[in-house]
Design a protein around this motif. Structure first.
Motif, PDB file in Angstrom:
ATOM      1  N   GLN A   1       0.831  -1.201   0.000  1.00  0.00           N
ATOM      2  CA  GLN A   1       0.000   0.000   0.000  1.00  0.00           C
ATOM      3  C   GLN A   1       0.865   1.252   0.000  1.00  0.00           C
ATOM      4  OE1 GLN A   1      -3.229   0.113  -0.445  1.00  0.00           O
ATOM      5  NE2 GLN A   1      -3.263   2.354  -0.362  1.00  0.00           N
ATOM      6  N   SER A   2       1.950   1.249   0.772  1.00  0.00           N
ATOM      7  CA  SER A   2       2.855   2.401   0.817  1.00  0.00           C
ATOM      8  C   SER A   2       3.480   2.637  -0.548  1.00  0.00           C
ATOM      9  CB  SER A   2       3.951   2.166   1.866  1.00  0.00           C
ATOM     10  OG  SER A   2       3.401   2.040   3.158  1.00  0.00           O
ATOM     11  N   ALA A   3       3.877   1.545  -1.218  1.00  0.00           N
ATOM     12  CA  ALA A   3       4.484   1.666  -2.542  1.00  0.00           C
ATOM     13  C   ALA A   3       3.497   2.236  -3.550  1.00  0.00           C
ATOM     14  CB  ALA A   3       4.987   0.305  -3.005  1.00  0.00           C
ATOM     15  N   LEU A   4       2.265   1.724  -3.552  1.00  0.00           N
ATOM     16  CA  LEU A   4       1.263   2.196  -4.511  1.00  0.00           C
ATOM     17  C   LEU A   4       0.905   3.660  -4.286  1.00  0.00           C
ATOM     18  CD1 LEU A   4      -1.133  -0.895  -4.683  1.00  0.00           C
ATOM     19  CD2 LEU A   4       0.382  -0.059  -6.494  1.00  0.00           C
ATOM     20  N   GLU A   5       0.790   4.062  -3.026  1.00  0.00           N
ATOM     21  CA  GLU A   5       0.476   5.461  -2.735  1.00  0.00           C
ATOM     22  C   GLU A   5       1.572   6.386  -3.254  1.00  0.00           C
ATOM     23  OE1 GLU A   5      -0.226   5.734   1.436  1.00  0.00           O
ATOM     24  OE2 GLU A   5      -2.154   4.679   1.358  1.00  0.00           O
ATOM     25  N   HIS A   6       2.829   5.974  -3.058  1.00  0.00           N
ATOM     26  CA  HIS A   6       3.943   6.791  -3.550  1.00  0.00           C
ATOM     27  C   HIS A   6       3.933   6.861  -5.070  1.00  0.00           C
ATOM     28  CE1 HIS A   6       7.922   8.535  -3.960  1.00  0.00           C
ATOM     29  NE2 HIS A   6       8.179   7.593  -4.851  1.00  0.00           N
ATOM     30  N   ILE A   7       3.714   5.736  -5.721  1.00  0.00           N
ATOM     31  CA  ILE A   7       3.712   5.700  -7.187  1.00  0.00           C
ATOM     32  C   ILE A   7       2.606   6.596  -7.742  1.00  0.00           C
ATOM     33  CG2 ILE A   7       3.309   4.235  -9.203  1.00  0.00           C
ATOM     34  CD1 ILE A   7       4.631   1.947  -7.546  1.00  0.00           C
ATOM     35  N   ARG A   8       1.414   6.497  -7.151  1.00  0.00           N
ATOM     36  CA  ARG A   8       0.304   7.333  -7.631  1.00  0.00           C
ATOM     37  C   ARG A   8       0.625   8.822  -7.472  1.00  0.00           C
ATOM     38  NH1 ARG A   8      -3.078   3.656  -4.554  1.00  0.00           N
ATOM     39  NH2 ARG A   8      -3.939   2.040  -5.925  1.00  0.00           N
ATOM     40  N   SER A   9       1.123   9.195  -6.297  1.00  0.00           N
ATOM     41  CA  SER A   9       1.461  10.592  -6.042  1.00  0.00           C
ATOM     42  C   SER A   9       2.553  11.076  -6.983  1.00  0.00           C
ATOM     43  CB  SER A   9       1.915  10.752  -4.588  1.00  0.00           C
ATOM     44  OG  SER A   9       2.389  12.061  -4.345  1.00  0.00           O
ATOM     45  N   PHE A  10       3.582  10.247  -7.168  1.00  0.00           N
ATOM     46  CA  PHE A  10       4.708  10.626  -8.017  1.00  0.00           C
ATOM     47  C   PHE A  10       4.263  10.788  -9.465  1.00  0.00           C
ATOM     48  CE2 PHE A  10       8.830   9.990 -10.140  1.00  0.00           C
ATOM     49  CZ  PHE A  10       9.635  10.811  -9.366  1.00  0.00           C
ATOM     50  N   ARG A  11       3.407   9.877  -9.927  1.00  0.00           N
ATOM     51  CA  ARG A  11       2.931   9.949 -11.313  1.00  0.00           C
ATOM     52  C   ARG A  11       2.072  11.188 -11.530  1.00  0.00           C
ATOM     53  NH1 ARG A  11       0.139   4.394 -12.595  1.00  0.00           N
ATOM     54  NH2 ARG A  11      -0.435   5.521 -14.477  1.00  0.00           N
ATOM     55  N   GLU A  12       1.253  11.534 -10.555  1.00  0.00           N
ATOM     56  CA  GLU A  12       0.409  12.724 -10.677  1.00  0.00           C
ATOM     57  C   GLU A  12       1.259  13.983 -10.791  1.00  0.00           C
ATOM     58  OE1 GLU A  12      -2.142  12.671  -7.317  1.00  0.00           O
ATOM     59  OE2 GLU A  12      -3.394  11.019  -8.062  1.00  0.00           O
ATOM     60  N   GLN A  13       2.341  14.027  -9.998  1.00  0.00           N
ATOM     61  CA  GLN A  13       3.203  15.207 -10.013  1.00  0.00           C
ATOM     62  C   GLN A  13       4.042  15.291 -11.289  1.00  0.00           C
ATOM     63  OE1 GLN A  13       5.065  16.080  -5.999  1.00  0.00           O
ATOM     64  NE2 GLN A  13       4.109  14.130  -5.520  1.00  0.00           N
ATOM     65  N   LYS A  14       4.380  14.140 -11.867  1.00  0.00           N
ATOM     66  CA  LYS A  14       5.221  14.137 -13.057  1.00  0.00           C
ATOM     67  C   LYS A  14       4.425  14.182 -14.356  1.00  0.00           C
ATOM     68  CE  LYS A  14       9.126  12.174 -13.469  1.00  0.00           C
ATOM     69  NZ  LYS A  14      10.255  11.247 -13.613  1.00  0.00           N
TER      70      LYS A  14
ATOM     71  N   ARG B   1       6.490  -5.509 -10.652  1.00  0.00           N
ATOM     72  CA  ARG B   1       7.723  -4.943 -11.193  1.00  0.00           C
ATOM     73  C   ARG B   1       8.517  -4.194 -10.124  1.00  0.00           C
ATOM     74  NH1 ARG B   1       5.865  -2.971 -17.250  1.00  0.00           N
ATOM     75  NH2 ARG B   1       4.416  -4.690 -17.637  1.00  0.00           N
ATOM     76  N   MET B   2       8.085  -4.301  -8.895  1.00  0.00           N
ATOM     77  CA  MET B   2       8.747  -3.636  -7.771  1.00  0.00           C
ATOM     78  C   MET B   2       9.216  -4.674  -6.762  1.00  0.00           C
ATOM     79  SD  MET B   2       8.303  -0.493  -8.737  1.00  0.00           S
ATOM     80  CE  MET B   2       7.210   0.430  -9.829  1.00  0.00           C
ATOM     81  N   LEU B   3      10.101  -4.258  -5.881  1.00  0.00           N
ATOM     82  CA  LEU B   3      10.519  -5.093  -4.755  1.00  0.00           C
ATOM     83  C   LEU B   3       9.759  -4.614  -3.528  1.00  0.00           C
ATOM     84  CD1 LEU B   3      14.395  -5.143  -5.399  1.00  0.00           C
ATOM     85  CD2 LEU B   3      12.684  -6.823  -6.116  1.00  0.00           C
ATOM     86  N   CYS B   4       8.541  -5.116  -3.381  1.00  0.00           N
ATOM     87  CA  CYS B   4       7.654  -4.671  -2.311  1.00  0.00           C
ATOM     88  C   CYS B   4       7.147  -5.882  -1.540  1.00  0.00           C
ATOM     89  CB  CYS B   4       6.470  -3.892  -2.863  1.00  0.00           C
ATOM     90  SG  CYS B   4       6.950  -2.389  -3.726  1.00  0.00           S
ATOM     91  N   GLY B   5       7.142  -5.770  -0.212  1.00  0.00           N
ATOM     92  CA  GLY B   5       6.637  -6.860   0.613  1.00  0.00           C
ATOM     93  C   GLY B   5       7.502  -7.062   1.831  1.00  0.00           C
ATOM     94  N   THR B   6       7.406  -8.231   2.420  1.00  0.00           N
ATOM     95  CA  THR B   6       8.237  -8.578   3.571  1.00  0.00           C
ATOM     96  C   THR B   6       9.666  -8.832   3.091  1.00  0.00           C
ATOM     97  OG1 THR B   6       7.845 -10.951   3.327  1.00  0.00           O
ATOM     98  CG2 THR B   6       6.248  -9.691   4.654  1.00  0.00           C
ATOM     99  N   PRO B   7      10.623  -8.858   4.017  1.00  0.00           N
ATOM    100  CA  PRO B   7      11.995  -9.195   3.604  1.00  0.00           C
ATOM    101  C   PRO B   7      12.066 -10.521   2.859  1.00  0.00           C
ATOM    102  CG  PRO B   7      12.026  -8.301   5.818  1.00  0.00           C
ATOM    103  CD  PRO B   7      10.574  -8.441   5.441  1.00  0.00           C
TER     104      PRO B   7
END
Length: 343
Positions: free
Chosen positions: A246-259, A281-287
């Protein structure tokens, strides 16, 4: 698995809310120092213009600054948009950096992304920029390698009797081409250069890069040859997998909107991907989940992994990279050491 894989970090130089450019550069200087102390192999600076989300219009200046502030880590460009520049000036700048910091300079070259503002300002659409790159990179290699004078008469660049000083000891193994275009990959093979994969490319596209490289190498050198393969990947690690994603998706959405304002009429990368495809396509999740994805990348030919923490918060960015190094990367260092000892 890739033997002796290299670990790096992508430095997009994105400011936190309210930060001045000076404060942003100071934050990333602090980060690169920490990466050097931790044992990261390299860090990569992007090239973007007129972009308040990536303050990297002059990557060679940033590379020199970060090299001067560190002791061992290699610093590279991912990637330098050589089609926007005079190749003689680029060759001279890289030669000086290599003389100042031997064995610590890396450089990737690219045509540039779908950014209408910078393409318009530099009067180079993607086709022209690619053609310039395909011509410029081998010409720069000649400038570095010729012991006396170099002459070049090409479609886009011409010069006579240039004796570049200082000469450059930058090895081809430290140079990369960021492209999925077949003609560009062929140029990389013929000049013994590595390849780069963008953060949003899936494994199928990376496979396509590597496969075409090997096919061309078999024709040119009459023997199989694998490329140095650098792949960038977004990162967010958390003990709770759902929180990480969820943290990764929120960042991606925000970053894409700004760019989005920089892409103009061209849809940005990942515009048509659903959340699950983006996360794949990301490294997201538990260790443990991230370690499994890293293992797959290394198994499939990636030799240089470059991490981009999916956050604008400087402290979180530092924590993510530290956590990855301690909780994930150590597994691969230990495994690689055992494999080499048993060989």
């Amino acid at each position: 698995m890739t033997t002796n894989p290299k670990l790096g970090a992508m430095l997009h130089i994105t400011p936190e809310l309210g930060q001045t450019p000076t404060q942003t550069y100071q934050s990333f200087t602090h980060l690169v120092k920490k990466l050097d102390q931790m044992g990261f192999d390299n860090a990569w600076v992007t090239e973007h213009h007129f972009n308040d989300m990536s303050l990297t219009p002059s990557p060679l200046h940033l590379m020199g600054h970060f090299l001067a502030k560190t002791e061992q880590i290699s610093i590279g460009s991912a990637a330098l948009l050589v089609g926007f520049h005079n190749p003689i000036e680029v060759a001279e700048s890289l030669a000086v950096l290599d003389a100042l910091y031997p064995e610590r300079v890396l450089c990737g070259f690219a045509k540039g992304g779908p950014f209408e503002s910078q393409n318009s300002a530099f009067k180079a659409d993607k086709d022209l920029s690619r053609a310039r790159m395909i011509e410029a990179v081998p010409a720069m290699l000649e400038l570095w390698q010729d012991q006396t004078e170099s002459t070049h008469h090409g479609e886009h660049y011409q010069w006579n009797n240039v004796n570049l000083q200082p000469k450059c000891g930058l090895q081809n193994s430290r140079l990369f081409i960021a492209s999925g275009d077949e003609l560009t990959i062929e140029m990389a093979v013929k000049n013994n250069l590595g390849l780069m994969a963008a953060q949003f490319w899936d494994m199928a596209k990376i496979h396509q890069q590597i496969s075409h490289y090997q096919k061309v190498a078999q024709t040119v050198f009459k023997q199989p040859k694998k490329p140095n393969m650098m792949a960038a990947r977004g990162l967010f690690v958390h003990q709770n997998s759902a929180v990480a994603k969820q943290s990764a998706l929120e960042h991606i959405r925000s970053f894409r909107e700004q760019k989005a304002k920089h892409w103009g009429k061209t849809p940005g990368p990942m515009a048509n991907l659903d959340p699950e495809e983006m996360l794949s396509r990301m490294l997201c999740g538990t260790p443990e989940e991230v370690a499994e994805k890293v293992y797959s990348l290394l198994q499939n030919g990636v030799t240089h992994l470059a991490l981009n923490p999916l956050t604008q918060n400087h402290l979180v960015r530092c924590d993510q990279l530290h956590w990855f190094y301690e909780e994930v990367w150590g597994q691969f260092l230990n495994k690689d050491t055992k494999q080499r000892q048993s060989a």
